[in-house]
Design an enzyme around this catalytic site. Structure first.
Site, PDB file in Angstrom:
ATOM      1  N   GLY A  15       0.563  -1.437  -0.114  1.00 59.24           N
ATOM      2  CA  GLY A  15      -0.246   0.465  -0.268  1.00 59.24           C
ATOM      3  C   GLY A  15       0.461   1.318  -0.091  1.00 59.24           C
ATOM      4  N   CYS A  16       0.268   2.118   0.295  1.00 57.04           N
ATOM      5  CA  CYS A  16       0.960   3.619   0.498  1.00 57.04           C
ATOM      6  C   CYS A  16       2.452   3.385   1.513  1.00 57.04           C
ATOM      7  CB  CYS A  16       0.240   4.834   1.000  1.00 57.04           C
ATOM      8  SG  CYS A  16       1.134   6.124   1.662  1.00 57.04           S
ATOM      9  N   PHE A  17       3.417   3.874   0.551  1.00 54.88           N
ATOM     10  CA  PHE A  17       4.135   3.427   1.282  1.00 54.88           C
ATOM     11  C   PHE A  17       4.698   4.135   2.352  1.00 54.88           C
ATOM     12  CE2 PHE A  17       7.246   6.325  -1.981  1.00 54.88           C
ATOM     13  CZ  PHE A  17       6.060   7.920  -1.851  1.00 54.88           C
ATOM     14  N   TRP A  18       3.970   5.558   2.682  1.00 51.88           N
ATOM     15  CA  TRP A  18       3.996   6.245   4.651  1.00 51.88           C
ATOM     16  C   TRP A  18       3.354   5.437   4.907  1.00 51.88           C
ATOM     17  CZ3 TRP A  18       0.594  10.916   2.440  1.00 51.88           C
ATOM     18  CH2 TRP A  18       1.225  11.232   1.672  1.00 51.88           C
ATOM     19  N   CYS A  19       2.743   4.574   5.238  1.00 53.16           N
ATOM     20  CA  CYS A  19       2.187   3.316   6.330  1.00 53.16           C
ATOM     21  C   CYS A  19       3.004   2.664   6.635  1.00 53.16           C
ATOM     22  CB  CYS A  19       0.889   3.062   5.393  1.00 53.16           C
ATOM     23  SG  CYS A  19      -0.562   4.264   5.610  1.00 53.16           S
TER      24      CYS A  19
END
Length: 183
Positions: A15-19
């Site tokens: 998913g989102c790399f920030w997560c």
């Protein structure tokens, strides 16, 4: 930072790399986590291009870790605890190939360990659907733009961070609290 005798590299997409960046950066034995792109056909992609889903790249994190402190199997188990590996090209509201679940392995040993962990977790019946995580060789890593690095650390009050990353950090503390860095 390249792989050295002391540090190894793990690359995950979920998913989102920030997560994923914030939780993995919180672990003992993790030297560095860099958000970026891997697995596509466009050279030197940027965020705008990757978001179209047309580059073939996934948003990934590249983790430099000390295997004498935290091993690759532990990283994999945490990775699978922090995202849904049963939704193809999707994590929550984030939809597209750039949000796929993937383990980009850097050695035959990493590949074998990833396949073992997936098999073990699947046999426990943790998920009601089959795991769709790709286990594929690591390719060229393209670091994401600077504003994506340490995003949660720099933007903890941002609504997306509060809604998506905050719960992952709480889950990490709850399940893997003994593996966290002391700040």
């Amino acid at each position: 930072m390249e792989q050295s005798e002391q540090y190894e590299i793990a690359t995950f997409a979920g998913g989102c790399f920030w997560c994923l960046e914030a939780p993995f950066d919180s672990l003992q034995g993790v030297k560095e986590v860099v958000s970026g792109y891997m697995g596509g056909h466009t050279l030197n992609p940027d965020y705008r291009q990757v978001c179209t889903g047309e580059t073939g790249h996934a948003e990934v994190i590249r983790i430099h870790f000390d295997p004498s402190v935290i091993n690759y199997r532990d990283l994999l188990e945490i990775f699978f605890a922090l995202h849904d590996p049963t939704t193809r090209n999707r994590q929550g509201n984030d939809i597209g190939t750039q949000y796929r679940s993937a383990v980009f392995y850097h050695s035959d040993s990493q590949r074998d360990t990833a396949l073992e962990v997936i098999s073990e977790l699947s046999s426990r019946g943790i998920w009601s659907n089959s795991v769709t995580t790709e286990v594929v060789p690591a390719e060229t890593f393209y670091p994401a733009e600077e504003y994506h690095q340490h995003y949660f650390e720099r933007n903890p009050q941002q609504p997306y961070c509060q809604a998506m990353i905050g719960p992952k950090m709480a889950k990490l503390r709850s399940i893997y609290g003994g593996k966290l860095k002391s700040h």
